[in-house]
Design an enzyme around this catalytic site. Structure first.
Site, mmCIF file in Angstrom:
data_model
loop_
_atom_site.group_PDB
_atom_site.id
_atom_site.type_symbol
_atom_site.label_atom_id
_atom_site.label_comp_id
_atom_site.label_asym_id
_atom_site.label_seq_id
_atom_site.Cartn_x
_atom_site.Cartn_y
_atom_site.Cartn_z
ATOM 1 N N SER A 66 -15.715 -56.963 -26.521
ATOM 2 C CA SER A 66 -14.515 -56.407 -27.246
ATOM 3 C C SER A 66 -13.805 -56.721 -26.513
ATOM 4 O O SER A 66 -13.471 -56.481 -24.989
ATOM 5 C CB SER A 66 -14.855 -54.636 -27.518
ATOM 6 N N TYR A 79 -17.589 -46.227 -23.956
ATOM 7 C CA TYR A 79 -17.286 -47.545 -24.498
ATOM 8 C C TYR A 79 -16.994 -48.691 -23.776
ATOM 9 O O TYR A 79 -17.208 -50.205 -23.334
ATOM 10 C CB TYR A 79 -16.402 -47.314 -25.731
#
Length: 180
Positions: A66, A79
């Site tokens: 990401s 995350y």
């Protein structure tokens, strides 16, 4: 799959867990689950598939990380670091496996409209549909590029911000946080 199909040609590691989380909201079980899903599952998959690919001298691995792994971003306390670890892992896999004939690809999407991003209470710039994200991944794989990042106008901005000296990067992040 290895037995039924005499090997695997392409493995896409795309499992993810995300909850908007600030450092003072950490809970051990939630942290463990996110790390297990986002990072450890890739290692388990590598263990299950890599030996066969190396023996055949062919096959490709796709790690979906990401843009949250480019730098520390608000709300991504667990995350973001797991995605940064995947970026690092993809880089070292490329260095170690590409000379053996294996393909390694790193996918760094921006915001994609999924059940995970539905948790976000902020405006997500350049939000893509899952279909548009899938098309971007397929285009990147067809081009043979190591890093497949999209949407480019958003990822370029984050890449540029990650190159700034910390003082300027933190000031820019604070302005974004104040505006949201």
């Amino acid at each position: 799959l290895r037995e039924a199909w005499d090997g695997v040609d392409l493995v896409v590691f795309c499992a993810a867990d995300y909850r908007p989380l600030r450092p003072w909201e950490l809970e051990a079980e939630s942290v463990r689950h996110t790390i297990e899903t986002n990072l450890n599952s890739v290692y388990y998959g590598l263990q299950a598939t890599l030996a066969d690919m190396l023996a055949r001298g062919s096959g490709s691995l796709v790690l979906v990380a990401s843009v949250a792994g480019y730098m520390g971003l608000p709300n991504a306390t667990v995350y973001g670091p797991t995605k940064a670890a995947l970026i690092n892992l993809a880089e070292l896999l490329y260095a170690e496996l590409h000379p053996s004939g294996l393909g390694v690809y790193l996918v760094n999407p921006g915001f994609v409209k999924t059940r995970l991003t539905a948790h976000n209470a902020f405006r997500m710039p350049a939000l893509l549909t899952p279909e548009a994200a899938a098309e971007a991944i397929l285009r990147g794989l067809a081009r043979g590029r190591f890093e497949i990042d999209f949407p480019r106008r958003f990822t370029r901005l984050l890449k540029l911000a990650s190159l700034l000296p910390y003082r300027l990067r933190f000031a820019a992040l604070q302005k974004v946080m104040d505006a949201s």
